[in-house]
Design a protein around this motif. Structure first.
Motif, PDB file in Angstrom:
ATOM      1  N   SER A  71      43.110-104.268  26.677  1.00 46.54           N
ATOM      2  CA  SER A  71      41.887-104.352  25.826  1.00 46.54           C
ATOM      3  C   SER A  71      41.529-105.799  25.616  1.00 46.54           C
ATOM      4  O   SER A  71      40.583-105.932  25.192  1.00 46.54           O
ATOM      5  CB  SER A  71      42.565-103.967  24.567  1.00 46.54           C
ATOM      6  N   SER A  72      42.274-106.772  26.278  1.00 46.83           N
ATOM      7  CA  SER A  72      41.800-108.266  25.979  1.00 46.83           C
ATOM      8  C   SER A  72      40.997-108.670  27.347  1.00 46.83           C
ATOM      9  O   SER A  72      42.190-109.270  28.035  1.00 46.83           O
ATOM     10  CB  SER A  72      42.955-109.152  25.443  1.00 46.83           C
ATOM     11  N   PHE A  73      39.955-108.913  27.418  1.00 46.40           N
ATOM     12  CA  PHE A  73      39.297-109.667  28.805  1.00 46.40           C
ATOM     13  C   PHE A  73      38.043-109.869  28.409  1.00 46.40           C
ATOM     14  O   PHE A  73      37.312-109.671  27.412  1.00 46.40           O
ATOM     15  CB  PHE A  73      39.259-108.346  29.553  1.00 46.40           C
ATOM     16  N   ARG A  74      37.591-110.537  29.450  1.00 47.41           N
ATOM     17  CA  ARG A  74      36.147-111.307  29.448  1.00 47.41           C
ATOM     18  C   ARG A  74      35.423-111.206  30.794  1.00 47.41           C
ATOM     19  O   ARG A  74      36.167-111.348  31.528  1.00 47.41           O
ATOM     20  CB  ARG A  74      35.867-112.598  29.027  1.00 47.41           C
ATOM     21  N   MET A  75      34.177-110.890  30.630  1.00 49.47           N
ATOM     22  CA  MET A  75      33.190-110.764  31.873  1.00 49.47           C
ATOM     23  C   MET A  75      32.605-112.224  31.944  1.00 49.47           C
ATOM     24  O   MET A  75      32.069-112.548  31.361  1.00 49.47           O
ATOM     25  CB  MET A  75      32.227-109.781  32.035  1.00 49.47           C
ATOM     26  N   GLU A  76      32.826-112.731  33.356  1.00 48.45           N
ATOM     27  CA  GLU A  76      32.093-114.205  33.614  1.00 48.45           C
ATOM     28  C   GLU A  76      31.103-114.128  34.798  1.00 48.45           C
ATOM     29  O   GLU A  76      31.484-113.694  35.799  1.00 48.45           O
ATOM     30  CB  GLU A  76      33.197-115.334  33.609  1.00 48.45           C
ATOM     31  N   ARG A 128      41.496-111.870  32.737  1.00 46.71           N
ATOM     32  CA  ARG A 128      42.194-111.132  31.800  1.00 46.71           C
ATOM     33  C   ARG A 128      43.752-112.209  31.703  1.00 46.71           C
ATOM     34  O   ARG A 128      44.129-112.417  32.508  1.00 46.71           O
ATOM     35  CB  ARG A 128      42.538-109.758  32.106  1.00 46.71           C
ATOM     36  N   CYS A 166      36.191-110.559  36.225  1.00 48.97           N
ATOM     37  CA  CYS A 166      36.924-110.257  35.004  1.00 48.97           C
ATOM     38  C   CYS A 166      38.083-110.978  34.786  1.00 48.97           C
ATOM     39  O   CYS A 166      38.963-111.202  35.791  1.00 48.97           O
ATOM     40  CB  CYS A 166      37.331-108.678  35.023  1.00 48.97           C
ATOM     41  N   LYS A 225      30.017-110.962  39.131  1.00 54.15           N
ATOM     42  CA  LYS A 225      30.836-111.326  37.908  1.00 54.15           C
ATOM     43  C   LYS A 225      32.575-111.043  37.994  1.00 54.15           C
ATOM     44  O   LYS A 225      32.893-110.558  39.079  1.00 54.15           O
ATOM     45  CB  LYS A 225      30.717-110.347  36.674  1.00 54.15           C
TER      46      LYS A 225
END
Length: 332
Positions: free
Chosen positions: A26-31, A91, A89, A87
């Motif tokens: 559940s914890s991720f970000r797209m860069e 995590r 990902c 992009k």
């Protein structure tokens, strides 16, 4: 059955469906990544990963596992510069996957002008370029067939060693160790043993499985893994239990330790699942029997977690709910 198809040698039994675990995922970000230049040419690895955009769809998105530093550098050097939308990902502080979309016009031209050893494999993998039936929503009955790689004649694709290493390393880092491709125009018959793509993958992938539409014979998916596939068998106790009433609530065992509690008070008959006004998903405690479940003491499933079920199962639940509502009306 064909001699290049084999049966399962490993069977996994489960006494209960495992509770789904969404915590780590559940914890991720797209860069977004900015790559300044385009490469002067196209390698076999680049052609392999650009084929979807060049042939199938301009909005085709590719995700390549990039946890290994060598693979990450290869992606950024040979493959990613061909795409306008790149992009990564992130995590838990580490790059997990690099996503590629929107093939550049000059790279689309390069794809058409370049002859590499992987091109015959791609032409066989995608025998046509129409994906409309894959997104039509038609329900399929799938049969799995395991391939015996040793029974296939190897296909030598020149200058594809880098691509093979990328696939072997990148996808071996995935939790399930599996890599899937979606062939187009494949049908399950004896002639498939001569497929250039199937023979190519069989040359370096130890375990392959074909997922076949029982009605049409069409191959829907080619699954590949470094680990042996197992036939998973759920024992009787793992099957969803019959619906149960407790006062005004109807409990529905959805499997995977998930129970829906549906408040029937004030509920009108429904034609679909979305028309239920009061429903909440709960976790069934580890080791608890469904007959002992009580929503008043259970842990709710977070609202941002969704579940997907086949239409027949959902419709049977809707029918049962309407029957319960009818029984309540008659009792009153």
């Amino acid at each position: 059955m064909y001699e290049w198809i084999k049966g399962y040698s490993r069977v996994e039994y489960s006494e209960q469906a495992e509770r789904l675990d969404f915590g780590k995922r559940s914890s991720f970000r797209m860069e977004k990544m900015e790559l300044e230049s385009s490469p002067p040419g196209m390698t076999a690895a680049a052609q392999y990963f650009t084929a979807g955009n060049a042939w199938l769809s301009e909005v085709y998105r590719i995700g390549i596992p990039a946890q290994d530093e060598r693979i990450r550098q290869l992606i950024l050097t040979e493959i990613a510069p061909h795409f306008a939308d790149v992009k990564q990902c992130i995590r838990e502080g580490s790059v997990e996957t690099i996503y590629l979309q929107e093939l550049k016009p000059e790279s689309r031209q390069l794809f058409g002008d370049t002859q590499t050893g992987i091109l015959p494999v791609l032409e066989d993998l995608y025998r046509h370029h129409d994906m409309s039936d894959r997104i039509s929503g038609v329900k399929r009955t799938i049969i799995n067939y395991m391939v015996n790689p040793d029974a296939l004649e190897p296909y030598e694709a020149p200058d594809t060693e880098t691509l093979q290493n990328l696939l072997e390393i990148a996808y071996s880092d995935l939790p399930d160790g599996e890599y899937n491709v979606m062939p187009l125009g494949w049908f399950f018959d004896e002639n498939l043993r001569h497929s250039a793509a199937l023979r190519f993958f069989a040359g370096f992938v130890p375990h392959l499985m074909l997922r076949v539409d029982e009605d049409t014979g069409e191959v829907i998916l080619l699954q590949m893994s470094g680990k042996e596939f197992a036939r998973k068998v759920l024992l009787n106790s793992a099957r969803p239990q019959p619906l149960r009433r407790k006062d005004s609530h109807l409990y529905v065992d959805m499997g995977h330790r998930v129970v829906y509690a549906i408040d029937l008070s004030g509920q009108y008959p429904v034609s679909n699942w979305q028309e239920l006004t009061e429903k909440q998903a709960y976790w069934l405690k580890e080791g608890m029997n469904f007959n002992d479940f009580n929503h008043e003491t259970a842990e709710p499933v977070p609202a941002n977690i969704g579940f997907f079920y086949d239409q027949d199962s959902i419709q049977s639940i809707v029918d049962r709910i309407n029957q319960e509502l009818e029984d309540i009306r008659e009792q009153n």
